[in-house]
Design an enzyme around this catalytic site. Structure first.
Site, PDB file in Angstrom:
ATOM      1  N   GLU A  77      19.359 -10.808   4.666  1.00  0.00           N
ATOM      2  CA  GLU A  77      18.683 -11.986   3.574  1.00  0.00           C
ATOM      3  C   GLU A  77      19.413 -12.118   2.368  1.00  0.00           C
ATOM      4  OE1 GLU A  77      15.767 -11.928   0.692  1.00  0.00           O
ATOM      5  OE2 GLU A  77      17.644 -11.144  -0.056  1.00  0.00           O
TER       6      GLU A  77
ATOM      7  N   CYS B 205      13.686  -8.764   6.646  1.00  0.00           N
ATOM      8  CA  CYS B 205      14.288  -7.870   7.056  1.00  0.00           C
ATOM      9  C   CYS B 205      14.327  -7.685   8.531  1.00  0.00           C
ATOM     10  CB  CYS B 205      13.355  -6.517   6.787  1.00  0.00           C
ATOM     11  SG  CYS B 205      13.067  -6.713   4.523  1.00  0.00           S
TER      12      CYS B 205
ATOM     13  N   THR C   5      10.367  -1.128  -5.548  1.00  0.00           N
ATOM     14  CA  THR C   5      10.500  -1.091  -4.042  1.00  0.00           C
ATOM     15  C   THR C   5      12.249  -1.731  -4.072  1.00  0.00           C
ATOM     16  OG1 THR C   5       9.535  -2.974  -3.839  1.00  0.00           O
ATOM     17  CG2 THR C   5       8.217  -1.012  -3.569  1.00  0.00           C
TER      18      THR C   5
ATOM     19  N   SER D 177       1.891  -9.162   2.006  1.00  0.00           N
ATOM     20  CA  SER D 177       2.709  -8.270   2.857  1.00  0.00           C
ATOM     21  C   SER D 177       2.529  -7.088   3.599  1.00  0.00           C
ATOM     22  CB  SER D 177       4.115  -8.163   1.903  1.00  0.00           C
ATOM     23  OG  SER D 177       3.858  -7.184   0.986  1.00  0.00           O
TER      24      SER D 177
ATOM     25  N   HIS E 283      10.082  -0.026   9.900  1.00  0.00           N
ATOM     26  CA  HIS E 283      10.708  -0.613   8.660  1.00  0.00           C
ATOM     27  C   HIS E 283      10.295   0.262   7.484  1.00  0.00           C
ATOM     28  CE1 HIS E 283      12.256  -3.304   5.675  1.00  0.00           C
ATOM     29  NE2 HIS E 283      10.905  -3.821   5.575  1.00  0.00           N
TER      30      HIS E 283
ATOM     31  N   LYS F  62       1.445   4.293   6.004  1.00  0.00           N
ATOM     32  CA  LYS F  62       0.361   3.516   6.130  1.00  0.00           C
ATOM     33  C   LYS F  62       0.556   3.267   7.870  1.00  0.00           C
ATOM     34  CE  LYS F  62       0.057   1.161   1.627  1.00  0.00           C
ATOM     35  NZ  LYS F  62      -1.321   1.618   1.006  1.00  0.00           N
TER      36      LYS F  62
ATOM     37  N   ASN G 212      14.590   0.226  -0.703  1.00  0.00           N
ATOM     38  CA  ASN G 212      14.607  -0.770   0.276  1.00  0.00           C
ATOM     39  C   ASN G 212      15.856  -1.338   0.719  1.00  0.00           C
ATOM     40  OD1 ASN G 212      13.646  -2.500   2.487  1.00  0.00           O
ATOM     41  ND2 ASN G 212      12.088  -3.489   1.169  1.00  0.00           N
TER      42      ASN G 212
ATOM     43  N   SER H 279       9.511 -10.348   6.756  1.00  0.00           N
ATOM     44  CA  SER H 279       8.367 -11.114   6.260  1.00  0.00           C
ATOM     45  C   SER H 279       8.739 -12.350   6.585  1.00  0.00           C
ATOM     46  CB  SER H 279       8.616 -10.925   4.562  1.00  0.00           C
ATOM     47  OG  SER H 279       8.093  -9.774   4.409  1.00  0.00           O
TER      48      SER H 279
HETATM   49  N1  CAA Z   1      -0.438   8.763  -8.923  1.00  0.00           N
HETATM   50  C1  CAA Z   1      -0.261   8.767  -7.428  1.00  0.00           C
HETATM   51  N2  CAA Z   1      -0.596   7.453  -6.926  1.00  0.00           N
HETATM   52  C2  CAA Z   1      -0.723   6.536  -7.709  1.00  0.00           C
HETATM   53  C3  CAA Z   1      -0.643   6.505  -8.828  1.00  0.00           C
HETATM   54  C4  CAA Z   1      -0.414   7.739  -9.558  1.00  0.00           C
HETATM   55  N3  CAA Z   1      -0.522   7.858 -11.012  1.00  0.00           N
HETATM   56  N4  CAA Z   1      -1.110   5.199  -9.365  1.00  0.00           N
HETATM   57  C5  CAA Z   1      -0.977   4.446  -8.160  1.00  0.00           C
HETATM   58  N5  CAA Z   1      -0.767   5.170  -7.186  1.00  0.00           N
HETATM   59  C6  CAA Z   1      -0.869   4.735  -5.627  1.00  0.00           C
HETATM   60  C7  CAA Z   1      -1.878   3.618  -5.530  1.00  0.00           C
HETATM   61  O1  CAA Z   1      -3.258   4.290  -4.979  1.00  0.00           O
HETATM   62  C8  CAA Z   1      -1.496   3.068  -4.325  1.00  0.00           C
HETATM   63  O2  CAA Z   1      -1.591   3.815  -2.927  1.00  0.00           O
HETATM   64  P1  CAA Z   1      -2.198   3.022  -1.742  1.00  0.00           P
HETATM   65  O3  CAA Z   1      -1.328   2.163  -1.291  1.00  0.00           O
HETATM   66  O4  CAA Z   1      -2.238   4.368  -0.758  1.00  0.00           O
HETATM   67  O5  CAA Z   1      -3.682   2.663  -2.100  1.00  0.00           O
HETATM   68  C9  CAA Z   1       0.136   2.968  -4.372  1.00  0.00           C
HETATM   69  O6  CAA Z   1       0.302   4.058  -5.710  1.00  0.00           O
HETATM   70  C10 CAA Z   1       0.740   1.633  -4.986  1.00  0.00           C
HETATM   71  O7  CAA Z   1      -0.223   1.261  -6.014  1.00  0.00           O
HETATM   72  P2  CAA Z   1      -0.752  -0.423  -6.120  1.00  0.00           P
HETATM   73  O8  CAA Z   1      -1.372  -0.777  -5.024  1.00  0.00           O
HETATM   74  O9  CAA Z   1      -1.277  -0.313  -7.477  1.00  0.00           O
HETATM   75  O10 CAA Z   1       0.379  -1.190  -6.250  1.00  0.00           O
HETATM   76  P3  CAA Z   1       1.453  -2.168  -7.008  1.00  0.00           P
HETATM   77  O11 CAA Z   1       0.341  -3.422  -7.120  1.00  0.00           O
HETATM   78  O12 CAA Z   1       2.126  -1.762  -8.044  1.00  0.00           O
HETATM   79  O13 CAA Z   1       2.120  -2.881  -5.853  1.00  0.00           O
HETATM   80  C11 CAA Z   1       3.565  -3.238  -3.760  1.00  0.00           C
HETATM   81  C12 CAA Z   1       2.599  -2.051  -4.737  1.00  0.00           C
HETATM   82  C13 CAA Z   1       2.539  -4.068  -3.030  1.00  0.00           C
HETATM   83  C14 CAA Z   1       4.135  -2.210  -2.581  1.00  0.00           C
HETATM   84  C15 CAA Z   1       4.589  -3.546  -4.605  1.00  0.00           C
HETATM   85  O14 CAA Z   1       5.596  -2.650  -5.185  1.00  0.00           O
HETATM   86  C16 CAA Z   1       5.238  -4.704  -4.091  1.00  0.00           C
HETATM   87  O15 CAA Z   1       4.906  -5.806  -3.804  1.00  0.00           O
HETATM   88  N6  CAA Z   1       6.519  -4.584  -3.221  1.00  0.00           N
HETATM   89  C17 CAA Z   1       7.326  -5.479  -2.639  1.00  0.00           C
HETATM   90  C18 CAA Z   1       6.662  -5.674  -1.228  1.00  0.00           C
HETATM   91  C19 CAA Z   1       6.834  -4.810  -0.215  1.00  0.00           C
HETATM   92  O16 CAA Z   1       7.590  -3.862  -0.093  1.00  0.00           O
HETATM   93  N7  CAA Z   1       5.778  -5.134   0.592  1.00  0.00           N
HETATM   94  C20 CAA Z   1       5.647  -4.017   1.946  1.00  0.00           C
HETATM   95  C21 CAA Z   1       5.526  -5.094   3.226  1.00  0.00           C
HETATM   96  S1  CAA Z   1       6.535  -6.353   3.552  1.00  0.00           S
HETATM   97  C22 CAA Z   1       7.947  -5.740   3.916  1.00  0.00           C
HETATM   98  O17 CAA Z   1       7.790  -4.660   4.589  1.00  0.00           O
HETATM   99  C23 CAA Z   1       9.258  -6.561   4.239  1.00  0.00           C
HETATM  100  C24 CAA Z   1      10.135  -6.202   2.780  1.00  0.00           C
HETATM  101  O18 CAA Z   1      10.837  -5.333   3.118  1.00  0.00           O
HETATM  102  C25 CAA Z   1       9.750  -6.851   1.554  1.00  0.00           C
END
Ligand code: CAA
Length: 430
Positions: free
Chosen positions: A85, A117, A159, A209, A241, A250, A292, A325
């Site tokens: 990408e 990806c 990430t 996502s 992935h 998950k 990633n 995605s």
């Molecule tokens: N100690 C331990 N765990 C903690 C914590 C702490 N102090 N604070 C938060 N956490 C945990 C949360 O409970 C959460 O766990 P769960 O998912 O098990 O509920 C985890 O940390 C993440 O916290 P948030 O949900 O608050 O996360 P965020 O809002 O910061 O966003 C994300 C997380 C959505 C993955 C973000 O990093 C993101 O947008 N990343 C890019 C998109 C991505 O990777 N998507 C994946 C699917 S798409 C794909 O796979 C294609 C690709 O490669 C992009």
């Protein structure tokens, strides 16, 4: 005629970028509890590309190591497909640069594939069919190469990552044999992650996502099970992935709970944690260290499983889930080759990780800024940025709207007699 050995991966190699940032440093800069990144996302560090590294140089590094370590005759390669990408040009494929910089034969089909990806999985499928049909004994070089980059300070930033995976596909697959079951696909137009041409960073709807990834997994796994007749007990390993390792967790949980429900809550021989530890965790260590790799994430996991796997990995069946995605997902299966000598010691992810240079937050931001400057017309003013002369090839900037690469050694002239000789200097702008 179908090869008695089947079709699959004959060689695999990974390019690990030379610099990395510990996620504790990023957490401190972003004012985030470090456990959120280490435990919540499961990431320890992320690969950071030097300004003289790009998707092309990483692809060349991975492929060059592959050709040398497995002693591959480059004239046997008749198909080169790059999944990415992180395209460097709207028209010219990364594959064209890589073909020239590797000195591959003129009689070679070259192209890029794109679907976030998922792109390298699409490339592998193309290679699999070509090797089983009109390839007639020739090999396909498939490369996944990407730089995962989000906005500074955004939720996606922890990430990020980068790297490339090169795989040689052919009809003597000693590393990984694709099984001939019908692959299972899932496609749906969704705006979960995308990167417009005018941006160097991706835009992402994080929750969407994750939801889309899991929907694609559930659908493709069910479809694969239905058509292959294989089920939960048939997979020694499940690879996914990996945008961040917690996502694989998950994904695994979804499949495990689906199986529990199918069995009406009884009959599972392993608890969830134990099953995840044995079937998926052995493949995740490169992703924890590099972050990633987008198109290469699944295949860095496969390489990680092979590099660290003990004797039990030989001949084992793995189910692989690829997600891009946008979106497109695919579930397929294969068996690890029976003789670890074919790959052990040749992949060297751990060695590259060990040799990396650690950056602090300021160094990471500086590399980002210098990379952005080097991506602009007129940026080529001479040599490499300090610290940039480290590998087989370096990206030196843009001159007269052409990307300038310095290659060492210069690629050999191809052997096809009735075509003009390959002009290495055309690639260096000198
Ligand atoms: N100690 C331990 N765990 C903690 C914590 C702490 N102090 N604070 C938060 N956490 C945990 C949360 O409970 C959460 O766990 P769960 O998912 O098990 O509920 C985890 O940390 C993440 O916290 P948030 O949900 O608050 O996360 P965020 O809002 O910061 O966003 C994300 C997380 C959505 C993955 C973000 O990093 C993101 O947008 N990343 C890019 C998109 C991505 O990777 N998507 C994946 C699917 S798409 C794909 O796979 C294609 C690709 O490669 C992009």
């Amino acid at each position: 005629m179908q090869s008695p050995h089947g079709v699959g991966i004959e060689a695999i190699s990974v390019c690990v970028p030379r610099y990395w940032l510990p996620l504790t440093a990023l957490a401190e800069a972003n004012g985030v509890e470090p456990a959120k990144y280490a435990v919540g996302l499961g990431v320890e560090g992320m690969a950071v590309t030097h300004p003289n590294e790009d998707a092309v140089t990483m692809a060349v590094e991975a492929s060059d190591a592959l050709l040398k370590r497995y002693d591959i005759d480059r004239h046997s390669i008749g198909l080169l497909v790059v999944g990415s990408e992180t395209g460097v040009d709207a028209a010219k494929p990364i594959a064209a640069y890589v073909h020239g910089l590797l000195g591959l034969p003129f009689a070679c089909r070259t192209l890029d594939t794109k679907h976030a990806c998922y792109s390298a999985t699409a490339a592998l499928a193309l290679a699999r069919d070509w090797c089983a049909g009109s390839g007639r004994g020739r090999k396909a070089l498939i490369i996944a190469t990407d730089i995962a980059r989000y906005e500074v300070g955004s939720a996606g930033e922890p990430t990020q990552g980068a790297g490339a995976v090169a795989m040689l596909v052919g009809d003597h697959p000693s590393v990984f044999v694709f099984e001939p079951y019908r692959e299972a696909f899932f496609a749906r137009h969704v705006m979960d992650f995308w990167r417009p041409h005018y941006r160097s960073t991706a835009i992402v709807d994080g929750p969407a996502s994750v939801e889309s990834y899991l929907a694609a997994l559930e659908s493709t796994y069910a479809d694969f099970e239905r058509h292959s007749g294989l089920g939960w007990d048939d997979f020694e390993y499940l690879l996914f992935h990996v945008p961040f390792p917690k996502m694989a967790c998950k994904a695994f949980k979804l499949l495990y709970e689906r199986e529990v429900a199918r069995r009406n809550g009884s009959g599972m021989t392993q608890a969830l944690g134990e099953a995840f530890e044995s079937r998926t965790v052995p493949s995740l260590w490169p992703n924890r260290a590099m972050g990633n790799l987008y198109s290469g994430s699944l295949y860095a996991s496969l390489a990680g499983l092979l590099e660290r796997g003990d004797g039990s990995v030989e001949g084992a069946r793995a189910g692989l889930f690829s997600y891009g995605s946008g979106c497109c997902g695919e579930f397929f299966s294969g068996r690890v080759g029976p003789d670890a000598a074919a790959w052990r010691g040749k992949i060297d992810i751990a060695g590259q990780i060990k040799r990396r240079t650690r950056l602090d937050y300021t160094g990471y931001i500086s590399f980002r800024e210098q990379s952005a400057r080097l991506a602009e017309e007129g940026s080529h003013t001479g040599g490499a940025v300090p610290g940039g002369h480290f590998g087989r090839v370096a990206f030196l900037g843009i001159k007269d709207h052409q990307r300038v690469y310095e290659s060492s050694p210069r690629p050999a002239v191809s052997d096809t007699p009735f075509l003009p000789a390959y002009n290495a200097s055309a690639h260096t702008g000198k």
